[in-house]
Enzyme design. Structure first.
Site, short mmCIF file in Angstrom:
data_model
loop_
_atom_site.label_atom_id
_atom_site.label_comp_id
_atom_site.label_asym_id
_atom_site.label_seq_id
_atom_site.Cartn_x
_atom_site.Cartn_y
_atom_site.Cartn_z
N LYS A 101 43.98 47.92 48.62
CA LYS A 101 43.43 46.69 49.18
C LYS A 101 44.16 45.44 48.68
O LYS A 101 43.96 44.36 49.21
CB LYS A 101 41.93 46.58 48.91
CG LYS A 101 41.53 46.36 47.46
CD LYS A 101 40.02 46.19 47.38
CE LYS A 101 39.57 45.92 45.96
NZ LYS A 101 38.11 45.71 45.87
N ARG A 158 33.94 41.85 33.02
CA ARG A 158 32.85 41.65 33.97
C ARG A 158 31.57 42.34 33.49
O ARG A 158 30.48 41.77 33.59
CB ARG A 158 33.26 42.17 35.35
CG ARG A 158 34.43 41.41 35.94
CD ARG A 158 34.81 41.91 37.31
NE ARG A 158 36.10 41.37 37.71
CZ ARG A 158 36.47 41.12 38.95
NH1 ARG A 158 35.62 41.37 39.93
NH2 ARG A 158 37.65 40.65 39.23
N ARG A 204 35.91 36.37 37.39
CA ARG A 204 37.21 37.07 37.33
C ARG A 204 37.25 37.88 36.05
O ARG A 204 36.33 37.85 35.23
CB ARG A 204 38.36 36.07 37.35
CG ARG A 204 38.83 35.73 38.76
CD ARG A 204 40.32 35.42 38.77
NE ARG A 204 41.13 36.58 38.48
CZ ARG A 204 42.45 36.55 38.28
NH1 ARG A 204 43.09 35.41 38.31
NH2 ARG A 204 43.12 37.65 38.05
#
Length: 322
Positions: free
Chosen positions: A79, A151, A145
């Site tokens: 992706k 995260r 980010r």
């Protein structure tokens, strides 16, 4: 004695893990040894929000190294690749795709439905932000980010400041961190990014020996699904800040194997949400994606895409948000 093949990879834990899986699979299938060569990309050096980064920031340095011959092949999160073909390069294999769905990691083991109004949910993708808003749950969605551990630390660490984060299940699986998932999100609620969970193994098109060697890693059903999803994306000509989602599944139909492709374009605030689906044969994967994109455009998808800018054909970049 044959020299090890040089596999170029980003240096993040996730990139190294997925490249390591590919290296092991290639060695097992062919007997050829593989060494990982870390390549620093512009995206790794920047702290800007993912959707504000330029086209190909997680890819261009790897492709430059391939073209220069300093590596023999590269592994990308599919992706991350712009939809335009790279001159002189070839996607030689799409290995079996990991589960492409998104995953929720929340405090106290909560599911998405159990989050209260005002809960702070972090994610790096506008596609996820838009779909979270579209649910109408009054969540406070925060762009974030960082690598997977960074995260997760926003929810599970000692300095946690969020109630939940949403990220790709595939990344957690490749890092053996699926234990932290509190809910794998149904695509009806959160449709994945085009090619999410898939890898692209790329080499120079004129290196025929490498093209043939890497072909052993190719998984035809995964390639067909990704082709359909990315054909939709390319036909929409979506820019890096356009929340576009697509998910192709292969299943046995009445006359043989079929692709069931779902596509969506959602406004960043979630107030406009266009979703359609289409089926066809794997051989027609690209045409299925193009046709579904054309239907979305007829319903006004271009006006939604125009809200966040339009990058033009072949310039898609979603950023590495696995």
């Amino acid at each position: 004695m044959t020299a090890p093949l040089r596999l170029g990879t980003r240096g993040s834990a996730l990139a190294m893990a997925q490249s390591g899986h590919v290296a092991e699979a290639l060695t097992k299938a062919t007997g050829r040894e593989v060494e990982l060569v870390e390549v620093l990309t512009a995206g790794d050096r920047s702290s800007a929000p993912v959707h504000r980064l330029g086209v190909g920031v997680f890819v261009s340095a790897l492709r430059d190294a391939l073209t220069a011959g300093t590596i023999d092949f590269a592994v990308h999160s599919y992706k991350d690749l712009p939809t335009a073909d790279a001159p002189g390069l070839h996607i030689a294999a799409v290995p079996p795709r990991q589960d492409p769905r998104d995953a929720l990691v929340a405090r106290d083991g909560r599911t998405l439905a159990e989050l209260p109004p005002g809960a702070r949910v972090g994610t790096g993708a506008l596609r996820r932000i838009a779909q979270l808003h579209a649910l109408g749950m009054q969540l406070e969605v925060t762009p974030i980010r960082g690598n997977v551990d960074t995260r997760l630390g926003r929810v599970l660490g000692p300095d946690a400041d969020l109630d939940a984060v949403v990220l790709a299940r595939a990344g957690l699986a490749r890092l053996d961190r699926t234990d932290v998932i509190t809910e794998t999100l149904d695509p009806m609620l959160m449709l994945p990014a085009p090619a999410q969970g898939a890898l692209a193994v790329e080499c120079r098109i004129d290196d025929q020996d490498m093209v043939e060697l890497l072909a052993v890693l190719d998984h035809a059903p995964s390639r067909a699904a990704v082709i359909a999803e990315r054909a939709l994306l390319a036909t929409l000509e979506a820019g890096c800040s356009a929340p576009v989602a697509a998910y192709g599944e292969l299943a046995e139909g009445e006359t043989g194997e079929e692709i069931y492709l779902r596509g969506a374009v959602i406004s960043p605030d979630g107030t406009r949400d266009l979703r359609l689906s289409r089926t066809g044969t794997p051989a027609d994967a690209a045409e299925i994606g193009k046709a579904l994109a054309a239907e979305l455009l007829e319903l006004g998808a271009d006006s939604i895409l125009g809200q966040e800018g339009h990058a033009g054909p072949g310039t898609q970049q979603f950023g590495s948000t696995e």
